[in-house]
Write a protein that holds these residues in place. Structure first.
Motif, PDB file in Angstrom:
ATOM      1  N   ILE A  32      21.023  33.535   9.280  1.00 33.58           N
ATOM      2  CA  ILE A  32      20.322  34.666   8.667  1.00 33.58           C
ATOM      3  C   ILE A  32      19.641  34.230   7.380  1.00 33.58           C
ATOM      4  O   ILE A  32      18.497  34.589   7.104  1.00 33.58           O
ATOM      5  N   SER A  33      20.342  33.436   6.572  1.00 29.17           N
ATOM      6  CA  SER A  33      19.771  32.962   5.319  1.00 29.17           C
ATOM      7  C   SER A  33      18.543  32.098   5.571  1.00 29.17           C
ATOM      8  O   SER A  33      17.526  32.221   4.889  1.00 29.17           O
ATOM      9  N   ASN A  61      14.380  39.315  18.142  1.00 32.73           N
ATOM     10  CA  ASN A  61      15.615  38.912  18.831  1.00 32.73           C
ATOM     11  C   ASN A  61      16.687  38.463  17.844  1.00 32.73           C
ATOM     12  O   ASN A  61      17.871  38.815  17.999  1.00 32.73           O
ATOM     13  N   ASN A  62      16.278  37.698  16.839  1.00 33.00           N
ATOM     14  CA  ASN A  62      17.255  37.239  15.848  1.00 33.00           C
ATOM     15  C   ASN A  62      17.836  38.405  15.051  1.00 33.00           C
ATOM     16  O   ASN A  62      19.029  38.407  14.712  1.00 33.00           O
ATOM     17  N   ILE A  63      16.992  39.367  14.748  1.00 31.55           N
ATOM     18  CA  ILE A  63      17.483  40.542  14.018  1.00 31.55           C
ATOM     19  C   ILE A  63      18.488  41.305  14.864  1.00 31.55           C
ATOM     20  O   ILE A  63      19.517  41.786  14.363  1.00 31.55           O
ATOM     21  N   ALA A  64      18.187  41.425  16.167  1.00 32.15           N
ATOM     22  CA  ALA A  64      19.120  42.118  17.061  1.00 32.15           C
ATOM     23  C   ALA A  64      20.456  41.377  17.102  1.00 32.15           C
ATOM     24  O   ALA A  64      21.535  41.998  17.032  1.00 32.15           O
ATOM     25  N   ALA A 120      26.077  40.804  15.041  1.00 37.14           N
ATOM     26  CA  ALA A 120      27.091  40.018  14.326  1.00 37.14           C
ATOM     27  C   ALA A 120      27.558  40.729  13.062  1.00 37.14           C
ATOM     28  O   ALA A 120      28.756  40.756  12.748  1.00 37.14           O
ATOM     29  N   VAL A 121      26.599  41.302  12.326  1.00 34.65           N
ATOM     30  CA  VAL A 121      26.966  42.020  11.104  1.00 34.65           C
ATOM     31  C   VAL A 121      27.815  43.240  11.446  1.00 34.65           C
ATOM     32  O   VAL A 121      28.794  43.550  10.750  1.00 34.65           O
ATOM     33  N   MET A 172      15.417  39.840   6.500  1.00 32.83           N
ATOM     34  CA  MET A 172      14.821  39.532   7.796  1.00 32.83           C
ATOM     35  C   MET A 172      13.925  40.671   8.273  1.00 32.83           C
ATOM     36  O   MET A 172      12.837  40.442   8.824  1.00 32.83           O
ATOM     37  N   LYS A 173      14.370  41.894   8.050  1.00 32.31           N
ATOM     38  CA  LYS A 173      13.565  43.046   8.466  1.00 32.31           C
ATOM     39  C   LYS A 173      12.265  43.114   7.665  1.00 32.31           C
ATOM     40  O   LYS A 173      11.204  43.425   8.206  1.00 32.31           O
ATOM     41  N   VAL A 174      12.378  42.812   6.357  1.00 29.37           N
ATOM     42  CA  VAL A 174      11.170  42.776   5.522  1.00 29.37           C
ATOM     43  C   VAL A 174      10.242  41.669   5.993  1.00 29.37           C
ATOM     44  O   VAL A 174       9.021  41.842   6.095  1.00 29.37           O
TER      45      VAL A 174
END
Length: 268
Positions: A10-11, A41-44, A49-50, A142-144
């Motif tokens: 994520i970082s 996909n990574n955000i999903a 995970a979060v 990530m969303k930004v």
């Protein structure tokens, strides 16, 4: 380890430099489309995970609250048993006093066990809270970043469409450009100019021929006059141009002839 791996991904994704990736892309628009899909996909995956990490934290917090409640409850029970034992002891009932003292000890042991579990869980819960906060922050970044990618993609798509439209307009204008030597209009204009030049040439040639004809007529008139005068001389007559002075010449010749005759007569 799994949580740290997720946090690292994520970082990394949140710190990704969009412009640097675009500079390396052969087709920025396609690159952005793929990046938007990958980020989505990574955000999903990150959200899942979060969410799991948050769920685990909430379970530990619930266990901590249960241990806290258990410690408080066992503490109250230990106090109640101890007070009961004191009451029996004051009444001289040593057997029941010892019994409730033993119950108080058991309650205290349970209380201490719950407190130990609370103490053990506290650093883990604190660590999990820190990880969850970092994961949430990374997820927000990530969303930004994804929104920036979407905006960049939309901007690039609009610019590409505008450039394509401008190219089509330029091609259309070029196809009808009268200054273009390869265009049909230019060739037709050149043909008309050549025809106009040919007509001017013919007109100039005709004018030159007409002047020559008039000059020929003047020469012919002069020659005719010469021939006429020559014919008059041969016939013993005066030319037409000399008729104006014929009377004077006649008078001169008459006087001269008369004087001669008179003189002759006188002499005789």
């Amino acid at each position: 380890m799994v949580k740290q791996s997720i946090l690292g991904r994520i970082s990394t994704l949140a710190k990704a430099n969009i412009n640097a990736m675009l500079d390396k892309a052969e087709d920025p628009q396609k690159m952005l489309d793929q990046m938007v899909r990958d980020y989505t996909n990574n955000i999903a995956e990150a959200e899942a995970a979060v969410a799991q990490t948050i769920g685990n934290l909430r379970m530990m917090e619930e266990d901590y609250r249960e241990d806290e409640e258990a410690a408080r409850s066992w503490g109250q029970k230990a106090l109640a048993a101890s007070q009961k034992a004191d009451d029996f002891r004051s009444q001289g009932d040593a057997a029941n006093a010892d019994k409730f003292d033993n119950l108080a000890k058991v309650a205290i042991e349970r209380q201490m066990d719950a407190e130990r579990q609370m103490k053990t869980a506290e650093p883990t819960i604190a660590s999990q809270r820190e990880i969850v906060d970092r994961l949430k922050s990374g997820l927000d970044q990530m969303k930004v970043k994804r929104q920036q990618l979407v905006s960049k993609r939309d901007e690039l798509t609009a610019r590409a469409r505008t450039a394509d439209a401008q190219t089509k307009v330029a091609d259309a204008v070029k196809s009808i450009d009268i200054m273009d030597p390869t265009s049909e209009i230019s060739r037709y204009e050149e043909k008309v100019r050549r025809e106009e030049a040919r007509v001017r040439g013919q007109q100039e040639l005709a004018a030159s021929s007409l002047d020559s004809q008039f000059e020929s007529l003047e020469d012919l008139g002069e020659q005719t006059e010469v021939e006429a005068r020559l014919a008059a001389l041969k016939s013993g007559g005066a030319p037409a141009a000399l008729e104006a002075g014929s009377d004077e010449l006649t008078l001169d010749y008459s006087g001269e002839q008369s004087g001669t005759k008179t003189g002759t007569g006188t002499q005789a």
